[in-house]
Design a protein around this motif. Structure first.
Motif, PDB file in Angstrom:
ATOM      1  N   ILE A  48       0.830  -1.209   0.000  1.00  0.00           N
ATOM      2  CA  ILE A  48       0.000   0.000   0.000  1.00  0.00           C
ATOM      3  C   ILE A  48       0.860   1.252   0.000  1.00  0.00           C
ATOM      4  N   ASP A  49       2.014   1.198   0.652  1.00  0.00           N
ATOM      5  CA  ASP A  49       2.920   2.352   0.661  1.00  0.00           C
ATOM      6  C   ASP A  49       3.478   2.611  -0.728  1.00  0.00           C
ATOM      7  N   ILE A  50       3.818   1.543  -1.441  1.00  0.00           N
ATOM      8  CA  ILE A  50       4.317   1.685  -2.810  1.00  0.00           C
ATOM      9  C   ILE A  50       3.233   2.285  -3.700  1.00  0.00           C
ATOM     10  N   LEU A  51       2.007   1.827  -3.535  1.00  0.00           N
ATOM     11  CA  LEU A  51       0.902   2.369  -4.323  1.00  0.00           C
ATOM     12  C   LEU A  51       0.713   3.859  -4.055  1.00  0.00           C
ATOM     13  N   ARG A  52       0.802   4.240  -2.794  1.00  0.00           N
ATOM     14  CA  ARG A  52       0.622   5.659  -2.447  1.00  0.00           C
ATOM     15  C   ARG A  52       1.736   6.520  -3.030  1.00  0.00           C
ATOM     16  N   GLU A  53       2.954   5.997  -3.039  1.00  0.00           N
ATOM     17  CA  GLU A  53       4.069   6.736  -3.635  1.00  0.00           C
ATOM     18  C   GLU A  53       3.826   6.977  -5.120  1.00  0.00           C
ATOM     19  N   TYR A  54       3.370   5.950  -5.820  1.00  0.00           N
ATOM     20  CA  TYR A  54       3.094   6.102  -7.249  1.00  0.00           C
ATOM     21  C   TYR A  54       1.862   6.971  -7.480  1.00  0.00           C
ATOM     22  N   GLY A  55       0.916   6.906  -6.555  1.00  0.00           N
ATOM     23  CA  GLY A  55      -0.272   7.740  -6.669  1.00  0.00           C
ATOM     24  C   GLY A  55       0.051   9.220  -6.589  1.00  0.00           C
ATOM     25  N   GLU A  56       1.091   9.568  -5.849  1.00  0.00           N
ATOM     26  CA  GLU A  56       1.512  10.972  -5.753  1.00  0.00           C
ATOM     27  C   GLU A  56       2.177  11.448  -7.032  1.00  0.00           C
ATOM     28  N   ILE A  57       2.768  10.505  -7.772  1.00  0.00           N
ATOM     29  CA  ILE A  57       3.463  10.859  -9.015  1.00  0.00           C
ATOM     30  C   ILE A  57       2.508  10.852 -10.203  1.00  0.00           C
ATOM     31  N   TYR A  58       1.634   9.852 -10.227  1.00  0.00           N
ATOM     32  CA  TYR A  58       0.760   9.661 -11.390  1.00  0.00           C
ATOM     33  C   TYR A  58      -0.701   9.899 -10.999  1.00  0.00           C
ATOM     34  N   PRO A  59      -1.300  10.977 -11.499  1.00  0.00           N
ATOM     35  CA  PRO A  59      -2.687  11.313 -11.125  1.00  0.00           C
ATOM     36  C   PRO A  59      -3.726  10.345 -11.677  1.00  0.00           C
ATOM     37  N   ASN A  60      -3.340   9.498 -12.629  1.00  0.00           N
ATOM     38  CA  ASN A  60      -4.312   8.554 -13.201  1.00  0.00           C
ATOM     39  C   ASN A  60      -4.311   7.212 -12.470  1.00  0.00           C
ATOM     40  N   LEU A  61      -3.622   7.145 -11.327  1.00  0.00           N
ATOM     41  CA  LEU A  61      -3.630   5.932 -10.514  1.00  0.00           C
ATOM     42  C   LEU A  61      -4.653   6.074  -9.388  1.00  0.00           C
ATOM     43  N   THR A  62      -5.633   5.198  -9.389  1.00  0.00           N
ATOM     44  CA  THR A  62      -6.656   5.169  -8.342  1.00  0.00           C
ATOM     45  C   THR A  62      -6.408   3.960  -7.442  1.00  0.00           C
ATOM     46  N   ILE A  63      -6.455   4.189  -6.131  1.00  0.00           N
ATOM     47  CA  ILE A  63      -6.232   3.116  -5.170  1.00  0.00           C
ATOM     48  C   ILE A  63      -7.542   2.811  -4.447  1.00  0.00           C
ATOM     49  N   ILE A  64      -7.945   1.568  -4.480  1.00  0.00           N
ATOM     50  CA  ILE A  64      -9.114   1.105  -3.730  1.00  0.00           C
ATOM     51  C   ILE A  64      -8.620   0.111  -2.689  1.00  0.00           C
ATOM     52  N   SER A  65      -9.100   0.230  -1.476  1.00  0.00           N
ATOM     53  CA  SER A  65      -8.727  -0.720  -0.432  1.00  0.00           C
ATOM     54  C   SER A  65      -9.951  -1.514   0.007  1.00  0.00           C
ATOM     55  N   GLN A  66      -9.756  -2.812   0.177  1.00  0.00           N
ATOM     56  CA  GLN A  66     -10.825  -3.687   0.650  1.00  0.00           C
ATOM     57  C   GLN A  66     -10.237  -4.699   1.629  1.00  0.00           C
ATOM     58  N   GLU A  67     -11.112  -5.290   2.434  1.00  0.00           N
ATOM     59  CA  GLU A  67     -10.666  -6.401   3.262  1.00  0.00           C
ATOM     60  C   GLU A  67     -10.255  -7.537   2.343  1.00  0.00           C
ATOM     61  N   ASN A  68      -9.415  -8.424   2.844  1.00  0.00           N
ATOM     62  CA  ASN A  68      -8.935  -9.522   2.011  1.00  0.00           C
ATOM     63  C   ASN A  68     -10.095 -10.420   1.572  1.00  0.00           C
ATOM     64  N   LYS A  69     -10.451 -10.301   0.293  1.00  0.00           N
ATOM     65  CA  LYS A  69     -11.559 -11.081  -0.270  1.00  0.00           C
ATOM     66  C   LYS A  69     -11.122 -11.915  -1.460  1.00  0.00           C
ATOM     67  N   GLY A  70      -9.870 -11.778  -1.857  1.00  0.00           N
ATOM     68  CA  GLY A  70      -9.371 -12.556  -2.977  1.00  0.00           C
ATOM     69  C   GLY A  70      -9.335 -11.781  -4.281  1.00  0.00           C
ATOM     70  N   GLN A  71      -8.628 -12.358  -5.229  1.00  0.00           N
ATOM     71  CA  GLN A  71      -8.367 -11.714  -6.511  1.00  0.00           C
ATOM     72  C   GLN A  71      -9.636 -11.433  -7.308  1.00  0.00           C
ATOM     73  N   SER A  72     -10.576 -12.363  -7.284  1.00  0.00           N
ATOM     74  CA  SER A  72     -11.807 -12.179  -8.065  1.00  0.00           C
ATOM     75  C   SER A  72     -12.599 -10.964  -7.598  1.00  0.00           C
ATOM     76  N   ALA A  73     -12.763 -10.842  -6.278  1.00  0.00           N
ATOM     77  CA  ALA A  73     -13.490  -9.696  -5.729  1.00  0.00           C
ATOM     78  C   ALA A  73     -12.775  -8.399  -6.059  1.00  0.00           C
ATOM     79  N   ALA A  74     -11.445  -8.424  -6.013  1.00  0.00           N
ATOM     80  CA  ALA A  74     -10.670  -7.222  -6.338  1.00  0.00           C
ATOM     81  C   ALA A  74     -10.882  -6.821  -7.794  1.00  0.00           C
ATOM     82  N   ARG A  75     -10.866  -7.784  -8.687  1.00  0.00           N
ATOM     83  CA  ARG A  75     -11.091  -7.482 -10.109  1.00  0.00           C
ATOM     84  C   ARG A  75     -12.496  -6.934 -10.337  1.00  0.00           C
ATOM     85  N   ASN A  76     -13.474  -7.555  -9.709  1.00  0.00           N
ATOM     86  CA  ASN A  76     -14.860  -7.092  -9.875  1.00  0.00           C
ATOM     87  C   ASN A  76     -15.042  -5.682  -9.325  1.00  0.00           C
TER      88      ASN A  76
END
Length: 332
Positions: A48-76
């Motif tokens: 998550i820290d790496i994502l936030r660092e890139y989010g500060e550099i690239y405005p087209n990066l959106t970060i969504i956080s969820q409880e651990n539900k697995g890859q399928s839920a994340a994709r959906n």
């Protein structure tokens, strides 16, 4: 609206995440053209820290956080907020090899495709290319053909049912094509649904994706839950064989896929040490309705599938048990 949404499930991949993100931002796409949607699936490392660092550099990066539900839920969940005309689901430990996303996207838009399929290579944990065959040689004769989803399933997947494709977002939404959540091997049924509904498909013989082989990957760490999900994936796609609208070629590939999955499952069941666990999984196969396998084309698949048809799952597992354990012992 963006032209492309790249959706990346992220779970404890701090070692590989920067490679993934850098490979995207090295593509010759303007930031206004695409968006990256990273879905943090309850990571406990510094992902998550790496994502936030890139989010500060690239405005087209959106970060969504969820409880651990697995890859399928994340994709959906990523698809639910995506705005691109096309979407691409990318794993966070993989990376893009070539600067070709722009040309692929241009072709998809030009032909108003439902699916634009491309190719890949295998790399090791350090990113070095592995001498491991894919089915690219069997596909490349069809490069640049405009075909439908049935052709995609019968000729372009070639037994590799993970969706390395640009997919039209409204096409996915129109037919409610989502990943089944809470299960492994979810790509199998997803790929079938994509092919079942697609009307305009092109395959490009370009290798732009590096699929990293890790010892912790799903296919290398098999347990009872994963074997159960293999059986579930088999029964889910086997139902399509009763669809009168499908031709024999489509149905043949479904049956061949079920054979490959079930042979893999039987071998994994034979690796289990507990006899009762083996029995319960063999009983699950019987209850699922998978009673006959189309004889496989490879020698191993042919022998095991024929043995299954004659003897049943439990007897095949008992025959395989000493074989797989001897093989493991010899390999150390």
């Amino acid at each position: 609206m963006k032209e492309l949404s790249i959706i990346i499930p992220v779970y404890n991949v701090q070692k590989y995440l920067e490679d993934c993100l850098l490979s995207i931002y090295k593509q010759s796409l303007s930031l206004e053209t695409f968006e990256v949607i990273a879905v943090n699936d309850g990571s406990t490392d510094s992902s998550i820290d790496i994502l936030r660092e890139y989010g500060e550099i690239y405005p087209n990066l959106t970060i969504i956080s969820q409880e651990n539900k697995g890859q399928s839920a994340a994709r959906n969940n990523g698809l639910a907020v995506a705005s691109g005309k096309y979407v691409f689901f990318m794993d966070s430990d993989d990376f893009l090899c070539l600067d070709s996303l722009a040309s692929l996207l241009s072709k998809a838009v030009e032909h108003d495709l439902d699916v634009l399929r491309f190719d890949y290579k295998f790399v090791d944990e350090k990113g070095n290319e592995l001498d491991k065959k894919t089915n690219r040689d069997k596909r490349k004769r069809y490069s640049d053909w405009l075909v439908d989803g049935k052709f995609l399933y019968e000729h372009l997947y070639q037994g590799e049912f993970f969706c390395l494709s640009l997919l039209k977002r409204i096409f996915l939404l129109k037919y409610s094509i989502l990943y089944k959540e809470g299960v492994f091997f979810e790509d199998v049924e997803y790929a079938l649904k994509v092919a079942y509904h697609a009307n305009k498909v092109i395959y490009i013989d370009s290798c732009i994706y590096a699929y990293r082989q890790r010892v912790t990957s799903t296919i290398y760490t098999i347990d009872k839950k994963k074997v159960t999900d293999i059986i579930g994936a088999s029964t889910s796609i086997l139902k399509y064989v009763n669809d009168s609208s499908l031709g024999n070629g489509f149905k043949y590939v479904i049956k061949d896929t079920v054979t490959n999955l079930m042979v893999f499952a039987l071998l994994r069941i034979a690796e289990l040490k507990e006899k009762e666990e083996q029995k319960s999984l063999c009983a699950l196969i019987h209850e699922s309705g998978v009673s006959h396998l189309q004889p496989g084309r490879e020698v191993k698949e042919y022998i095991i599938s024929c043995g299954f048809n004659i003897l049943g799952g439990w007897h095949v597992v008992r025959i395989l048990y000493p074989v797989v354990w001897l093989k493991k012992k010899l390999k150390g």
